[in-house]
Motif scaffolding. Sequence first.
Motif, short mmCIF file in Angstrom:
data_model
loop_
_atom_site.label_atom_id
_atom_site.label_comp_id
_atom_site.label_asym_id
_atom_site.label_seq_id
_atom_site.Cartn_x
_atom_site.Cartn_y
_atom_site.Cartn_z
N ARG A 22 0.82 -1.21 0.00
CA ARG A 22 0.00 0.00 0.00
C ARG A 22 0.85 1.26 0.00
NH1 ARG A 22 -3.48 -0.15 5.34
NH2 ARG A 22 -4.19 -2.10 4.39
N ARG A 23 0.38 2.21 -0.78
CA ARG A 23 0.98 3.56 -0.80
C ARG A 23 -0.17 4.54 -0.86
NH1 ARG A 23 5.21 6.35 -5.14
NH2 ARG A 23 4.80 8.49 -4.48
N GLY A 24 -0.46 5.20 0.27
CA GLY A 24 -1.64 6.05 0.33
C GLY A 24 -2.89 5.21 0.07
N VAL A 25 -3.68 5.62 -0.91
CA VAL A 25 -4.89 4.86 -1.26
C VAL A 25 -4.61 3.78 -2.31
CG1 VAL A 25 -6.40 6.77 -0.68
CG2 VAL A 25 -5.56 6.56 -3.02
N LEU A 26 -3.41 3.75 -2.86
CA LEU A 26 -3.05 2.72 -3.84
C LEU A 26 -2.85 1.38 -3.15
CD1 LEU A 26 -0.52 4.58 -6.16
CD2 LEU A 26 -2.86 3.92 -6.71
N LEU A 89 7.00 6.05 1.07
CA LEU A 89 7.14 4.66 1.49
C LEU A 89 6.00 3.80 0.92
CD1 LEU A 89 8.11 4.98 5.27
CD2 LEU A 89 9.59 4.25 3.39
N ILE A 90 6.34 2.59 0.57
CA ILE A 90 5.34 1.59 0.19
C ILE A 90 5.31 0.54 1.29
CG2 ILE A 90 4.65 -0.17 -1.46
CD1 ILE A 90 5.85 1.49 -3.66
N GLY A 91 4.22 0.47 2.00
CA GLY A 91 4.09 -0.46 3.11
C GLY A 91 3.63 -1.83 2.65
N GLY A 110 5.40 -3.99 7.58
CA GLY A 110 6.66 -3.30 7.36
C GLY A 110 6.60 -2.41 6.13
N ASN A 111 7.77 -2.06 5.60
CA ASN A 111 7.89 -1.22 4.41
C ASN A 111 8.93 -1.82 3.47
OD1 ASN A 111 6.17 1.06 5.27
ND2 ASN A 111 7.77 1.35 6.83
N ALA A 132 12.40 -2.39 13.03
CA ALA A 132 13.62 -1.84 12.46
C ALA A 132 13.48 -0.35 12.18
CB ALA A 132 13.98 -2.59 11.18
N GLU A 133 12.29 0.06 11.74
CA GLU A 133 12.06 1.49 11.48
C GLU A 133 12.19 2.30 12.76
OE1 GLU A 133 11.53 3.13 8.68
OE2 GLU A 133 11.71 1.35 7.44
#
Length: 273
Positions: A22-26, A89-91, A110-111, A132-133
């Motif tokens: 997921r990236r935002g609403v994507l 970031l892409i989670g 994670g990401n 880790a983040e």
Amino acid sequence: MSFNSREQSLDAGTPVRYYEFRRGVLRWLYNSSDRDITIGTQVYRTLRGGISDAGIRQSGVAKQDNLVITAPADIEVAEPWRNSQPSALIGIIIYDGHYGEPERKWRYTGNIANVRWPALDKCSITCRDIDAEMERPGLVDTYSRTCTTYLGSPWCKVDLNPLRVDTTIQSKTGASISSGAFAAYPDGWFTGGTVEWPIGQGEYDNRTIESHAGSVLGMLGGTLALSAGQAVRVFPGCDFLASTCHTKFNNLANLRATPQMDGKSPFDGDQVF
């Protein structure tokens, strides 16, 4: 049957792993089986060549617990890494389930940290979990002659929307784009700023402007995702100096800098201090 009963069964289990990027609403949804699976209103797609991972580790040392996912080379979620790292970031969330069973169990959050293409037909997606983040060192605000925040941040308070330039790319090279709209501003106006373009569902990707001269903007990271005739949004840049903050943005009251700071350090051993 329930998820737990299938897990405990000797022969009724049909395990499937679900990957939700997921990236935002994507959203990019995949599953490890040989067919698409619909859960509610979401369709988790199968991939030609499959998608799998090396296993989720919990050693207690976050840096050693990176998750590596192997997928086909043309998987959509990896494309932003073809030329440079994406601007956001892409989670990833991973669930485990069984085919034909709507119940799933959460396994990982994670990401994406990095993507490599070790072969022509596959890519390797390295993911970093939230532990880790949290262990990454944060930024430290220090005394400095130049501003320590970025243009448009909550601390800067400059509203970038009135300064935005909406235009269309007239031509491009591998390292720059051009438009007559840029020539209406003095050279350097957009240096350090950004170019944004839509990537779907209201989300935008962006790239930093390395230089501005006339109608040409030099792009940091190249112009792979951009094309002639494409609509873009362009924002000015800042060099973090007090004079620029005052004359260009009329924002001196919010400058996070100490431009008149003494050039001597109290920690350099000089006995004057």
